[in-house]
Write an enzyme that holds these catalytic residues in place. Sequence first.
Site: not given
Length: 327
Positions: A57, A61, A89, A188
Amino acid sequence: MYPLLVTLLLCTTTMASASSLRRGFYSEMCPEAESVVREVMMKAMIREPRSVASVMRFQFHDCFVNGCDASLLLDDTPNMLGEKLSLSNINSLRSFEVIDEVKAEVERVCPGVVSCADIIIMAARDAVALSGGPDWEVKLGRKDSLTASQEDSDNIMPSPRANASYLIDLFARFNLSVKDMVALSGSHSIGQGRCFSVVFRLYNQSGSGRPDPALEPNYRERLDKLCPLGGDGNVTGDLDATPTMFDNQYFKDLVAGRGFLNSDQTLYTFPQTRGLVTLFSKDQAAFFKAFVEGMIKMGDLQSGRPGEIRRNCRMANSRAFSVLLES
Ligand code: HEM
Ligand SMILES: *[C@@H]1O[C@H](CO)[C@@H](O)[C@H](O)[C@H]1NC(C)=O
Ligand SMILES: *[C@@H]1O[C@H](CO)[C@@H](O)[C@H](O)[C@H]1NC(C)=O
Ligand SMILES: *[C@@H]1O[C@H](CO)[C@@H](O)[C@H](O)[C@H]1NC(C)=O
Ligand SMILES: *[C@@H]1O[C@H](CO)[C@@H](O)[C@H](O)[C@H]1NC(C)=O
């Protein structure tokens, strides 16, 4: 001595652009780099299966907020609010210690050569490959940022409430297509999310006082038990039915109304993305191909700002020096 340190710092700070990224970038300066990263990721996976999803992930980000420059990894300082405590976050990103372990191991074999930004890209690829997904060659040669911005992260990173048309527009700002967006959401296929990210759709979707009608009833009952109204928002649930396997189960779940996040389920309910979800649910090879293309494109995002090879992924080298001088 002090001016000398400053000169050294300035000399190691250079610009990096997407065009300078290439495959095999460390093959001469640090031929072991890629195998060391994979080795540490494999150990992390054995210790805690979810950790590789959590590390994967990081690429999203990091790259969406001023390019893939490891700005995400900087701890807050008295003068800088970094990205770790931004809305998307805080209490959510985890497994930063795995990156620290990779960095320590890479520094041991080739000190001062491999950037933290490249470690994120390699580790994300390895997470997917180790979970049974595709494997691919990554472009390397990124520099690490000198700074980070909580505000930029807050302004950019999408909420789990987002719908498909919002996400299409957001990804387009990064030159990522509808296909890239749907395929990348397929990340996901591994990992977990918190009740905090789904309670609104279980009990009050869009302020209706009712659950999201797209939720399949048995799946909704399961989520209701996991995430009761007023319960612990930090309890986690699986993002798809096979959360440690990188496969197209995620898309099969969306077709069946069993998407965990609202942002996931709308990919099937919205007509702009429904066809791609259906395609990926039936054709895993098509998903893997589009996913790899999306990851490479996302990995090309660069800020154009000055950078360095950080010694410690959590702090800029200048701060590491001042911490040293203070102690
Ligand atoms: C399309 C827009 C996206 C949205 C709205 C979104 C949102 C989220 C949310 C809300 C969570 C759960 C966080 C929590 O509850 O604490 C999550 C988890 C995760 N996301 Fe995304 N995400 C998106 C795209 C991506 C992309 C592009 C990637 C990587 C390429 C990614 C990788 C992951 C992974 C692997 C997890 C599980 C992490 C873990 O188990 O620790 N996501 N995402
Ligand atoms: C999608 O989300 C955006 C932003 O929240 C909102 O303005 C828009 O009305 C939503 N679209 C649909 C069709 O619900
Ligand atoms: C998107 O592509 C355009 C045209 O090639 C380019 O000018 C722009 O910088 C790109 N944007 C991003 C965020 O990469
Ligand atoms: C549901 O959401 C709406 C709008 O956000 C809000 O006004 C309402 O109080 C909420 N209802 C409940 C039961 O939380
Ligand atoms: C989750 O845990 C953190 C740290 O223990 C706490 O500060 C936070 O409020 C919790 N979040 C939710 C949504 O319950």
